[in-house]
Scaffold this active site. Sequence first.
Site, PDB file in Angstrom:
ATOM      1  N   GLY A  84       0.782  -1.269  -0.067  1.00 48.27           N
ATOM      2  CA  GLY A  84       0.040   0.037  -0.138  1.00 48.27           C
ATOM      3  C   GLY A  84       0.911   1.539   0.025  1.00 48.27           C
ATOM      4  O   GLY A  84       2.054   1.358   0.135  1.00 48.27           O
ATOM      5  N   ARG A  87       4.130   6.012   1.665  1.00 49.75           N
ATOM      6  CA  ARG A  87       4.766   7.184   2.043  1.00 49.75           C
ATOM      7  C   ARG A  87       4.162   8.088   0.797  1.00 49.75           C
ATOM      8  O   ARG A  87       4.474   8.931   0.382  1.00 49.75           O
ATOM      9  CB  ARG A  87       6.309   7.231   1.933  1.00 49.75           C
ATOM     10  CG  ARG A  87       6.735   6.597   0.814  1.00 49.75           C
ATOM     11  CD  ARG A  87       7.803   6.650   0.172  1.00 49.75           C
ATOM     12  NE  ARG A  87       8.111   5.435  -0.685  1.00 49.75           N
ATOM     13  CZ  ARG A  87       9.165   5.348  -1.321  1.00 49.75           C
ATOM     14  NH1 ARG A  87      10.116   5.941  -1.273  1.00 49.75           N
ATOM     15  NH2 ARG A  87       9.289   4.151  -1.994  1.00 49.75           N
ATOM     16  N   ASP A 120       8.662   5.757   7.826  1.00 53.58           N
ATOM     17  CA  ASP A 120       8.264   7.427   8.368  1.00 53.58           C
ATOM     18  C   ASP A 120       7.627   7.837   7.392  1.00 53.58           C
ATOM     19  O   ASP A 120       6.936   8.956   7.750  1.00 53.58           O
ATOM     20  CB  ASP A 120       9.706   7.972   8.731  1.00 53.58           C
ATOM     21  CG  ASP A 120      10.601   7.891   7.343  1.00 53.58           C
ATOM     22  OD1 ASP A 120      10.060   7.584   6.481  1.00 53.58           O
ATOM     23  OD2 ASP A 120      11.589   8.623   7.628  1.00 53.58           O
ATOM     24  N   ASP A 247       4.279  -4.971  -7.405  1.00 55.43           N
ATOM     25  CA  ASP A 247       3.581  -3.814  -6.798  1.00 55.43           C
ATOM     26  C   ASP A 247       4.163  -2.669  -7.822  1.00 55.43           C
ATOM     27  O   ASP A 247       3.777  -1.311  -7.515  1.00 55.43           O
ATOM     28  CB  ASP A 247       4.031  -3.491  -5.314  1.00 55.43           C
ATOM     29  CG  ASP A 247       5.386  -3.676  -5.078  1.00 55.43           C
ATOM     30  OD1 ASP A 247       5.990  -4.659  -5.387  1.00 55.43           O
ATOM     31  OD2 ASP A 247       6.023  -2.609  -4.386  1.00 55.43           O
ATOM     32  N   ASN A 248       5.379  -2.724  -8.635  1.00 51.88           N
ATOM     33  CA  ASN A 248       5.808  -1.746  -9.365  1.00 51.88           C
ATOM     34  C   ASN A 248       5.482  -1.773 -11.007  1.00 51.88           C
ATOM     35  O   ASN A 248       6.288  -1.392 -11.873  1.00 51.88           O
ATOM     36  CB  ASN A 248       7.434  -1.678  -9.083  1.00 51.88           C
ATOM     37  CG  ASN A 248       7.882  -1.058  -7.767  1.00 51.88           C
ATOM     38  OD1 ASN A 248       6.909  -0.355  -7.034  1.00 51.88           O
ATOM     39  ND2 ASN A 248       9.147  -1.435  -7.328  1.00 51.88           N
TER      40      ASN A 248
HETATM   41  P1  AMP Z   1       8.856   0.715  -3.167  1.00 50.21           P
HETATM   42  O1  AMP Z   1      10.221   0.537  -2.830  1.00 50.21           O
HETATM   43  O2  AMP Z   1       8.643   2.446  -3.450  1.00 50.21           O
HETATM   44  O3  AMP Z   1       8.446   0.051  -4.413  1.00 50.21           O
HETATM   45  O4  AMP Z   1       8.047   0.622  -1.895  1.00 50.21           O
HETATM   46  C1  AMP Z   1       7.669  -0.616  -1.557  1.00 50.21           C
HETATM   47  C2  AMP Z   1       6.655  -0.507  -0.330  1.00 50.21           C
HETATM   48  O5  AMP Z   1       7.140   0.167   0.867  1.00 50.21           O
HETATM   49  C3  AMP Z   1       5.320   0.613  -0.409  1.00 50.21           C
HETATM   50  O6  AMP Z   1       4.177  -0.106   0.183  1.00 50.21           O
HETATM   51  C4  AMP Z   1       5.954   1.847   0.065  1.00 50.21           C
HETATM   52  O7  AMP Z   1       4.738   2.613   0.407  1.00 50.21           O
HETATM   53  C5  AMP Z   1       6.601   1.293   1.266  1.00 50.21           C
HETATM   54  N1  AMP Z   1       7.732   2.217   1.684  1.00 50.21           N
HETATM   55  C6  AMP Z   1       8.750   2.741   1.090  1.00 50.21           C
HETATM   56  N2  AMP Z   1       9.226   3.617   1.771  1.00 50.21           N
HETATM   57  C7  AMP Z   1       8.510   4.092   2.788  1.00 50.21           C
HETATM   58  C8  AMP Z   1       8.709   4.921   3.663  1.00 50.21           C
HETATM   59  N3  AMP Z   1       9.671   5.777   3.823  1.00 50.21           N
HETATM   60  N4  AMP Z   1       7.449   4.867   4.668  1.00 50.21           N
HETATM   61  C9  AMP Z   1       6.494   4.192   4.631  1.00 50.21           C
HETATM   62  N5  AMP Z   1       6.479   3.189   3.692  1.00 50.21           N
HETATM   63  C10 AMP Z   1       7.397   3.295   2.813  1.00 50.21           C
HETATM   64 MG    MG Z   2       6.872   0.987  -5.320  1.00 52.50          MG
END
Ligand code: AMP
Ligand code: MG
Length: 472
Positions: A84, A87, A120, A247-248
């Site tokens: 989900g 951030r 965060d 998810d990407n």
């Molecule tokens: P991503 O690396 O952008 O594909 O993110 C993978 C998951 O980790 C997603 O659910 C993001 O919302 C969550 N996520 C990544 N960085 C943060 C952060 N700093 N705070 C909260 N959730 C995060």
């Molecule tokens: Mg992502």
Amino acid sequence: MNLSNSYSELPGNFYAHVQTAPAPKPHLLAWNEDLARHLDLDELTQDRAHLARIFSGSEPLPGGVTIAIAYAGHQFGNFVPQLGDGRAALIAEAISPVDGRAYDIQLKGSGLTPFSRNGDGKSPLGPVIREYLVSEAMYRLGVPTTRSLAAVASGGRVMRDRVHPGGVLTRVAASHLRVGTFEYFAARNDRDALQSLADYAMARHYPEAVAAERPLLAFFSAVVAAQARLVAHWMALGFIHGVMNTDNTAISGETLDYGPCAFMDEFHIDKVFSSIDHRGRYAYGRQAHMAQWNLARLAECLMLLDGTVDEYEALLSAFQGDFEARYAALMCRKLGFPEPIEEHQELVTAWLQRLQNEQLDYTQSFRQLASRLDANDPPLFDDFEARWLQQIDRQPGGREQAARIMATSNPRFIPRNHQVERAIQAAYEDDLSIFNELQQVLSAPFQEHPGLEHYALPPEKHERVLATFCGT
Ligand code: AMP
Ligand code: MG
């Protein structure tokens, strides 16, 4: 401004209403006027302080509804039933007066949501600058992608490997529907939700599927075709996504999520860029395979509603042919040929082998080869070049046509990681000159930019960036 948020009209378990966190001292670093006009947001352009407040999440965008979307996903092959927007917050959907299409406007780094888990909810400024530069470059290179509307320094601090200045990126997407959004409801065996999601996705992205005899199969086919085209385009540009998790993987077929990505400097088929990808799952040369793996996960979700394994396998098997045809067409154009016939394709293979053996820069090598079309060049052709020129000379359009095709298929400028890193380091010292110059050259990557030629150069040995971190 024509704003709404159609996703917030879906059932309540699709998202959570959230409030973005006010930034301590928001300061606008970039505002994409061209995109703002496309979205009918240009009335905001005049007031930079107001833009900084809105696009840091400190003040709502009038007419928007702010939500965080639920999704799941396979990360490096492992299923996580709840990810989900941890951030990120979708603040509005804009209908473009130019093309009539709907676009999601999402803040990244704007604070905690119910999906934040241990995070965060914030983002360091580095990834904000990287995504702004690379996504806009991707767009100008002609590849389907999410775009960047604004980059704001929050004025706050974010703790990672060390203290970083905080930032918020405004991402614009055809939608934020992912394979992982389907997986979220499939994992809960919630067929009603899956059907609503599929209906929404079809209406928004593939309306022709709605009228098909078996809408879900037609939908799946359309997503397969869009992914095949996308990955072919990445490969032709030497792009490595880095984290092709489900998810990407956007249902729309846009490039989504610019984490540890890279445009390759010297060519190697096995190149890996993500510092956490120890086994090379998402290496450059594996991207078509991984896209199919992700699509198989989508098929498993849709199968809960309609269709058999055999039916989905048959549709998925179209990927390879679509991908290869598209990739061949793009690569042959990079060598100056309008059509991808077999003898040109053999040249492509030989050319890539040579780049790999000699560790040559991918992007620059094509431009250097094109300069050999200049009749004034001394005729010091090696075996490959002699064969290539022979085939060019046999084309009705000859060298002139080849030069034209190559000039519009081979960019001069790509967002090279070492330059992106320089832009980030300078921005941390309040110097935006590199960020701004990079934006300038990347906004017209096939053209010359007098005085800024150095941005086209590959890194010196000591400047090489060998791996990038998600940096979240
Ligand atoms: P991503 O690396 O952008 O594909 O993110 C993978 C998951 O980790 C997603 O659910 C993001 O919302 C969550 N996520 C990544 N960085 C943060 C952060 N700093 N705070 C909260 N959730 C995060
Ligand atoms: Mg992502």
